[in-house]
Design a protein around this motif. Structure first.
Motif, PDB file in Angstrom:
ATOM      1  N   ILE A   1       1.083  -0.947  -0.177  1.00 35.52           N
ATOM      2  CA  ILE A   1      -0.348  -0.015   0.208  1.00 35.52           C
ATOM      3  C   ILE A   1       0.571   1.123  -0.010  1.00 35.52           C
ATOM      4  O   ILE A   1       1.723   0.753   0.667  1.00 35.52           O
ATOM      5  N   LYS A   2       0.680   1.982  -0.930  1.00 31.92           N
ATOM      6  CA  LYS A   2       1.310   3.411  -0.785  1.00 31.92           C
ATOM      7  C   LYS A   2      -0.002   4.348   0.102  1.00 31.92           C
ATOM      8  O   LYS A   2      -0.314   4.827  -0.826  1.00 31.92           O
ATOM      9  N   TRP A   3       1.121   5.225   0.483  1.00 34.01           N
ATOM     10  CA  TRP A   3       0.233   6.181   1.528  1.00 34.01           C
ATOM     11  C   TRP A   3       0.954   7.069   0.869  1.00 34.01           C
ATOM     12  O   TRP A   3       2.349   7.337   0.594  1.00 34.01           O
ATOM     13  N   ARG A   4       0.416   8.782   0.844  1.00 38.93           N
ATOM     14  CA  ARG A   4       0.026   9.830   0.317  1.00 38.93           C
ATOM     15  C   ARG A   4      -0.365  10.649   1.235  1.00 38.93           C
ATOM     16  O   ARG A   4      -1.855  10.447   1.762  1.00 38.93           O
ATOM     17  N   LYS A   5       0.414  11.480   1.053  1.00 37.58           N
ATOM     18  CA  LYS A   5      -0.115  13.062   2.177  1.00 37.58           C
ATOM     19  C   LYS A   5      -0.334  13.849   1.374  1.00 37.58           C
ATOM     20  O   LYS A   5       0.467  13.890   0.262  1.00 37.58           O
ATOM     21  N   SER A   6      -0.896  15.075   1.645  1.00 40.85           N
ATOM     22  CA  SER A   6      -0.947  16.342   0.732  1.00 40.85           C
ATOM     23  C   SER A   6       0.210  16.935   0.265  1.00 40.85           C
ATOM     24  O   SER A   6       0.462  17.059   1.371  1.00 40.85           O
ATOM     25  N   SER A   7       0.650  17.989  -0.463  1.00 36.22           N
ATOM     26  CA  SER A   7       1.552  18.545  -0.756  1.00 36.22           C
ATOM     27  C   SER A   7       1.074  20.087   0.072  1.00 36.22           C
ATOM     28  O   SER A   7       2.144  20.510  -0.061  1.00 36.22           O
TER      29      SER A   7
ATOM     30  N   SER B   1      -0.180  19.664   3.062  1.00 36.26           N
ATOM     31  CA  SER B   1       0.342  19.376   4.340  1.00 36.26           C
ATOM     32  C   SER B   1       2.141  19.787   4.898  1.00 36.26           C
ATOM     33  O   SER B   1       3.145  19.170   4.590  1.00 36.26           O
ATOM     34  N   ASN B   2       2.322  20.601   4.762  1.00 34.89           N
ATOM     35  CA  ASN B   2       3.236  21.295   5.193  1.00 34.89           C
ATOM     36  C   ASN B   2       3.038  21.754   7.190  1.00 34.89           C
ATOM     37  O   ASN B   2       4.281  22.183   7.409  1.00 34.89           O
ATOM     38  N   THR B   3       2.816  20.903   7.477  1.00 33.87           N
ATOM     39  CA  THR B   3       3.439  21.930   8.727  1.00 33.87           C
ATOM     40  C   THR B   3       4.119  21.286   9.983  1.00 33.87           C
ATOM     41  O   THR B   3       4.528  21.831  11.208  1.00 33.87           O
ATOM     42  N   GLY B   4       4.828  20.178   9.569  1.00 28.12           N
ATOM     43  CA  GLY B   4       6.267  19.845   9.870  1.00 28.12           C
ATOM     44  C   GLY B   4       5.949  19.391  11.174  1.00 28.12           C
ATOM     45  O   GLY B   4       7.250  18.356  12.036  1.00 28.12           O
ATOM     46  N   ASN B   5       5.495  18.669  11.610  1.00 24.12           N
ATOM     47  CA  ASN B   5       4.788  18.258  13.312  1.00 24.12           C
ATOM     48  C   ASN B   5       4.107  16.156  13.117  1.00 24.12           C
ATOM     49  O   ASN B   5       3.983  15.941  13.862  1.00 24.12           O
ATOM     50  N   GLY B   6       4.006  16.086  11.889  1.00 21.27           N
ATOM     51  CA  GLY B   6       3.716  15.679  11.367  1.00 21.27           C
ATOM     52  C   GLY B   6       2.160  14.906  11.437  1.00 21.27           C
ATOM     53  O   GLY B   6       1.610  14.232  11.258  1.00 21.27           O
ATOM     54  N   ALA B   7       1.602  16.206  11.607  1.00 20.79           N
ATOM     55  CA  ALA B   7       0.054  15.956  11.979  1.00 20.79           C
ATOM     56  C   ALA B   7      -0.643  16.277  11.041  1.00 20.79           C
ATOM     57  O   ALA B   7      -1.323  17.779  10.197  1.00 20.79           O
ATOM     58  N   CYS B   8      -0.325  14.838   9.913  1.00 19.12           N
ATOM     59  CA  CYS B   8      -1.465  14.612   8.908  1.00 19.12           C
ATOM     60  C   CYS B   8      -1.804  13.070   8.408  1.00 19.12           C
ATOM     61  O   CYS B   8      -2.479  12.380   9.422  1.00 19.12           O
ATOM     62  N   VAL B   9      -3.075  13.657   7.376  1.00 15.55           N
ATOM     63  CA  VAL B   9      -4.085  12.989   6.923  1.00 15.55           C
ATOM     64  C   VAL B   9      -2.998  12.650   6.046  1.00 15.55           C
ATOM     65  O   VAL B   9      -3.170  12.777   4.966  1.00 15.55           O
TER      66      VAL B   9
ATOM     67  N   ASP C   1      -3.964   8.037  10.050  1.00 13.32           N
ATOM     68  CA  ASP C   1      -3.450   9.654  11.234  1.00 13.32           C
ATOM     69  C   ASP C   1      -1.411   9.250  10.529  1.00 13.32           C
ATOM     70  O   ASP C   1      -0.991   7.734  10.811  1.00 13.32           O
ATOM     71  N   SER C   2      -1.200  10.234   9.980  1.00 13.47           N
ATOM     72  CA  SER C   2       0.462  10.092   9.635  1.00 13.47           C
ATOM     73  C   SER C   2       1.344   9.344  10.914  1.00 13.47           C
ATOM     74  O   SER C   2       2.317   9.049  10.557  1.00 13.47           O
ATOM     75  N   LYS C   3       0.348  10.419  12.222  1.00 14.52           N
ATOM     76  CA  LYS C   3       1.360  10.243  12.952  1.00 14.52           C
ATOM     77  C   LYS C   3       1.489   8.404  13.863  1.00 14.52           C
ATOM     78  O   LYS C   3       2.059   8.273  15.114  1.00 14.52           O
ATOM     79  N   ALA C   4       0.877   7.564  13.077  1.00 13.69           N
ATOM     80  CA  ALA C   4       0.379   6.406  13.856  1.00 13.69           C
ATOM     81  C   ALA C   4       0.217   5.612  13.356  1.00 13.69           C
ATOM     82  O   ALA C   4      -1.012   5.143  12.940  1.00 13.69           O
TER      83      ALA C   4
END
Length: 63
Positions: A3-9, A11-19, A32-35
């Protein structure tokens, strides 16, 4: 199956809080990218479109 997961371009929060999203057979994966090892959601394309519509319309905003 890998499975290739991707996040939005955007998503530049830097804290890993992304979907992250993944294309699955007949489904859209959401996690959740943090988990990354925690359970993920798997929605049908129609359910995913409804989720996006409701999020964009503000129906899911917290008070």
């Amino acid at each position: 199956m890998t499975i290739k997961w991707r996040k939005s371009s955007r998503s530049n929060t830097g804290n890993g809080a992304c979907v992250e999203l993944a294309s699955l057979p007949g489904r859209v994966g959401i996690r959740d990218s943090k988990a990354p090892t925690a359970p993920a959601l798997a929605l049908t394309p129609d359910s995913f479109r409804a989720l996006l519509h409701n999020a964009k319309a503000g129906h899911l905003d917290l008070p």
